[in-house]
Design a protein around this motif. Structure first.
Motif, PDB file in Angstrom:
ATOM      1  N   LEU A 107      57.698  45.783 -36.900  1.00 16.40           N
ATOM      2  CA  LEU A 107      57.068  44.452 -36.836  1.00 16.40           C
ATOM      3  C   LEU A 107      57.282  43.801 -35.481  1.00 16.40           C
ATOM      4  CD1 LEU A 107      58.045  42.956 -40.302  1.00 16.40           C
ATOM      5  CD2 LEU A 107      55.781  43.731 -39.571  1.00 16.40           C
ATOM      6  N   GLY A 108      58.348  44.160 -34.810  1.00 23.60           N
ATOM      7  CA  GLY A 108      58.689  43.555 -33.529  1.00 23.60           C
ATOM      8  C   GLY A 108      59.423  42.237 -33.714  1.00 23.60           C
ATOM      9  N   GLU A 109      59.849  41.673 -32.604  1.00 22.03           N
ATOM     10  CA  GLU A 109      60.596  40.420 -32.619  1.00 22.03           C
ATOM     11  C   GLU A 109      59.659  39.243 -32.858  1.00 22.03           C
ATOM     12  OE1 GLU A 109      62.843  40.049 -29.023  1.00 22.03           O
ATOM     13  OE2 GLU A 109      63.937  41.906 -29.392  1.00 22.03           O
ATOM     14  N   ILE A 110      60.207  38.198 -33.465  1.00 18.06           N
ATOM     15  CA  ILE A 110      59.448  36.980 -33.721  1.00 18.06           C
ATOM     16  C   ILE A 110      60.182  35.831 -33.044  1.00 18.06           C
ATOM     17  CG2 ILE A 110      58.591  35.399 -35.485  1.00 18.06           C
ATOM     18  CD1 ILE A 110      58.699  37.872 -37.419  1.00 18.06           C
ATOM     19  N   GLU A 111      59.469  35.073 -32.224  1.00 20.03           N
ATOM     20  CA  GLU A 111      60.073  33.941 -31.522  1.00 20.03           C
ATOM     21  C   GLU A 111      59.621  32.647 -32.164  1.00 20.03           C
ATOM     22  OE1 GLU A 111      59.164  34.328 -27.376  1.00 20.03           O
ATOM     23  OE2 GLU A 111      60.474  36.072 -27.154  1.00 20.03           O
ATOM     24  N   LEU A 112      60.592  31.727 -32.351  1.00 17.69           N
ATOM     25  CA  LEU A 112      60.283  30.442 -32.976  1.00 17.69           C
ATOM     26  C   LEU A 112      61.329  29.408 -32.597  1.00 17.69           C
ATOM     27  CD1 LEU A 112      62.496  30.262 -35.511  1.00 17.69           C
ATOM     28  CD2 LEU A 112      60.912  31.876 -36.514  1.00 17.69           C
ATOM     29  N   GLY A 113      60.972  28.143 -32.773  1.00 18.41           N
ATOM     30  CA  GLY A 113      61.912  27.044 -32.588  1.00 18.41           C
ATOM     31  C   GLY A 113      62.378  26.577 -33.950  1.00 18.41           C
ATOM     32  N   ALA A 114      63.673  26.254 -34.060  1.00 22.00           N
ATOM     33  CA  ALA A 114      64.219  25.862 -35.355  1.00 22.00           C
ATOM     34  C   ALA A 114      65.247  24.751 -35.205  1.00 22.00           C
ATOM     35  CB  ALA A 114      64.843  27.069 -36.042  1.00 22.00           C
ATOM     36  N   ASP A 115      65.259  23.862 -36.195  1.00 16.87           N
ATOM     37  CA  ASP A 115      66.200  22.757 -36.272  1.00 16.87           C
ATOM     38  C   ASP A 115      67.233  23.093 -37.340  1.00 16.87           C
ATOM     39  OD1 ASP A 115      67.455  20.273 -36.313  1.00 16.87           O
ATOM     40  OD2 ASP A 115      65.814  19.262 -37.346  1.00 16.87           O
ATOM     41  N   CYS A 116      68.510  23.092 -36.980  1.00 15.26           N
ATOM     42  CA  CYS A 116      69.575  23.382 -37.942  1.00 15.26           C
ATOM     43  C   CYS A 116      69.811  22.116 -38.771  1.00 15.26           C
ATOM     44  CB  CYS A 116      70.860  23.808 -37.231  1.00 15.26           C
ATOM     45  SG  CYS A 116      72.180  24.273 -38.358  1.00 15.26           S
ATOM     46  N   LEU A 117      69.463  22.174 -40.051  1.00 15.88           N
ATOM     47  CA  LEU A 117      69.578  21.014 -40.936  1.00 15.88           C
ATOM     48  C   LEU A 117      70.980  20.841 -41.490  1.00 15.88           C
ATOM     49  CD1 LEU A 117      66.262  21.486 -42.921  1.00 15.88           C
ATOM     50  CD2 LEU A 117      66.669  20.053 -40.915  1.00 15.88           C
ATOM     51  N   TRP A 118      71.676  21.950 -41.718  1.00 16.96           N
ATOM     52  CA  TRP A 118      73.040  21.892 -42.239  1.00 16.96           C
ATOM     53  C   TRP A 118      73.786  23.148 -41.813  1.00 16.96           C
ATOM     54  CZ3 TRP A 118      74.427  25.938 -45.340  1.00 16.96           C
ATOM     55  CH2 TRP A 118      73.397  26.641 -45.963  1.00 16.96           C
ATOM     56  N   SER A 119      75.087  23.048 -41.779  1.00 20.64           N
ATOM     57  CA  SER A 119      75.916  24.168 -41.352  1.00 20.64           C
ATOM     58  C   SER A 119      77.273  24.092 -42.040  1.00 20.64           C
ATOM     59  CB  SER A 119      76.088  24.109 -39.828  1.00 20.64           C
ATOM     60  OG  SER A 119      76.890  25.167 -39.376  1.00 20.64           O
ATOM     61  N   ARG A 120      77.745  25.216 -42.515  1.00 22.14           N
ATOM     62  CA  ARG A 120      79.076  25.312 -43.125  1.00 22.14           C
ATOM     63  C   ARG A 120      79.789  26.507 -42.518  1.00 22.14           C
ATOM     64  NH1 ARG A 120      75.802  24.417 -47.733  1.00 22.14           N
ATOM     65  NH2 ARG A 120      75.965  22.257 -48.406  1.00 22.14           N
ATOM     66  N   SER A 152      50.294  33.183 -32.469  1.00 21.72           N
ATOM     67  CA  SER A 152      50.454  34.632 -32.351  1.00 21.72           C
ATOM     68  C   SER A 152      51.687  35.125 -33.101  1.00 21.72           C
ATOM     69  CB  SER A 152      50.545  35.038 -30.882  1.00 21.72           C
ATOM     70  OG  SER A 152      51.684  34.434 -30.280  1.00 21.72           O
ATOM     71  N   GLN A 153      52.665  34.264 -33.301  1.00 22.90           N
ATOM     72  CA  GLN A 153      53.890  34.641 -34.009  1.00 22.90           C
ATOM     73  C   GLN A 153      53.803  34.386 -35.515  1.00 22.90           C
ATOM     74  OE1 GLN A 153      56.945  35.914 -32.048  1.00 22.90           O
ATOM     75  NE2 GLN A 153      54.948  36.405 -31.208  1.00 22.90           N
ATOM     76  N   ALA A 154      52.889  33.496 -35.921  1.00 21.64           N
ATOM     77  CA  ALA A 154      52.763  33.144 -37.331  1.00 21.64           C
ATOM     78  C   ALA A 154      52.364  34.346 -38.192  1.00 21.64           C
ATOM     79  CB  ALA A 154      51.754  32.001 -37.507  1.00 21.64           C
ATOM     80  N   ALA A 155      51.471  35.181 -37.691  1.00 21.60           N
ATOM     81  CA  ALA A 155      51.047  36.363 -38.444  1.00 21.60           C
ATOM     82  C   ALA A 155      52.210  37.344 -38.602  1.00 21.60           C
ATOM     83  CB  ALA A 155      49.874  37.041 -37.759  1.00 21.60           C
ATOM     84  N   ALA A 156      53.001  37.491 -37.564  1.00 24.06           N
ATOM     85  CA  ALA A 156      54.169  38.381 -37.635  1.00 24.06           C
ATOM     86  C   ALA A 156      55.188  37.847 -38.621  1.00 24.06           C
ATOM     87  CB  ALA A 156      54.791  38.547 -36.256  1.00 24.06           C
ATOM     88  N   LEU A 157      55.391  36.536 -38.647  1.00 20.29           N
ATOM     89  CA  LEU A 157      56.318  35.927 -39.601  1.00 20.29           C
ATOM     90  C   LEU A 157      55.838  36.144 -41.030  1.00 20.29           C
ATOM     91  CD1 LEU A 157      58.888  34.181 -40.014  1.00 20.29           C
ATOM     92  CD2 LEU A 157      57.375  32.189 -40.011  1.00 20.29           C
ATOM     93  N   GLU A 158      54.556  35.949 -41.293  1.00 20.36           N
ATOM     94  CA  GLU A 158      54.016  36.172 -42.633  1.00 20.36           C
ATOM     95  C   GLU A 158      54.133  37.633 -43.047  1.00 20.36           C
ATOM     96  OE1 GLU A 158      53.279  33.910 -44.880  1.00 20.36           O
ATOM     97  OE2 GLU A 158      53.749  32.360 -43.414  1.00 20.36           O
ATOM     98  N   ALA A 159      53.940  38.551 -42.099  1.00 20.07           N
ATOM     99  CA  ALA A 159      54.092  39.985 -42.396  1.00 20.07           C
ATOM    100  C   ALA A 159      55.539  40.296 -42.765  1.00 20.07           C
ATOM    101  CB  ALA A 159      53.646  40.813 -41.205  1.00 20.07           C
ATOM    102  N   LEU A 160      56.488  39.697 -42.046  1.00 19.33           N
ATOM    103  CA  LEU A 160      57.896  39.907 -42.365  1.00 19.33           C
ATOM    104  C   LEU A 160      58.222  39.366 -43.744  1.00 19.33           C
ATOM    105  CD1 LEU A 160      60.775  40.732 -41.632  1.00 19.33           C
ATOM    106  CD2 LEU A 160      61.012  38.543 -40.427  1.00 19.33           C
ATOM    107  N   ILE A 161      57.759  38.180 -44.051  1.00 23.18           N
ATOM    108  CA  ILE A 161      58.017  37.563 -45.360  1.00 23.18           C
ATOM    109  C   ILE A 161      57.465  38.451 -46.479  1.00 23.18           C
ATOM    110  CG2 ILE A 161      57.420  35.605 -46.856  1.00 23.18           C
ATOM    111  CD1 ILE A 161      57.525  33.866 -44.259  1.00 23.18           C
ATOM    112  N   ALA A 162      56.278  38.987 -46.273  1.00 16.95           N
ATOM    113  CA  ALA A 162      55.640  39.835 -47.290  1.00 16.95           C
ATOM    114  C   ALA A 162      56.439  41.101 -47.571  1.00 16.95           C
ATOM    115  CB  ALA A 162      54.218  40.194 -46.869  1.00 16.95           C
ATOM    116  N   LEU A 163      57.195  41.573 -46.596  1.00 18.23           N
ATOM    117  CA  LEU A 163      57.956  42.817 -46.757  1.00 18.23           C
ATOM    118  C   LEU A 163      59.366  42.599 -47.310  1.00 18.23           C
ATOM    119  CD1 LEU A 163      56.850  44.641 -43.513  1.00 18.23           C
ATOM    120  CD2 LEU A 163      56.162  45.163 -45.865  1.00 18.23           C
ATOM    121  N   LEU A 164      59.794  41.352 -47.380  1.00 15.17           N
ATOM    122  CA  LEU A 164      61.153  41.073 -47.884  1.00 15.17           C
ATOM    123  C   LEU A 164      61.212  41.140 -49.390  1.00 15.17           C
ATOM    124  CD1 LEU A 164      62.253  38.178 -45.537  1.00 15.17           C
ATOM    125  CD2 LEU A 164      62.725  40.609 -45.307  1.00 15.17           C
TER     126      LEU A 164
END
Length: 110
Positions: free
Chosen positions: A65-78, A98-110
């Protein structure tokens, strides 16, 4: 407690590592993933309220699938104690089309 997620999170036993794009530091491994966010576990999880540019790096058998790049906000941490892993929950705040399709493909395979 009321569930506020709009998309189901997919848990995984497959290895998908999460890296900080700028420092290259491994933040941990995905525990679950949806199109809106993810939870990771690791030895040194980021602090809550941190905003990160991440790379999701799937390992075999998902590596094609290759790497997926995204920005994320950490809402909580323990953080973990006494050698235990810590946990952190993230909301995806920036994802190129361009990364959204790769993310959806990854989700579908989990």
């Amino acid at each position: 407690m009321e569930e506020r997620r709009q998309h189901e999170r997919r848990r995984t036993d497959l290895t998908v590592e999460v890296f900080d794009r700028y420092s290259g530091r491994c933040l941990g491994r995905l525990a679950d993933l949806s199109s809106e966010g993810f939870m990771l576990c690791g030895s040194e999880v980021p602090a809550a309220d941190s905003v990160l540019e991440c790379r999701l790096v799937p390992h075999p058998p998902l590596h094609e699938l290759g790497e997926i790049e995204l920005g994320a906000d950490c809402l909580w941490s323990r953080g973990g104690s006494d050698g235990q892993l810590g946990w952190a929950g993230f909301h995806i705040i920036d994802l190129a089309d361009s990364q959204a399709a790769a993310l959806e493909a990854l989700i579908a395979l989990l």
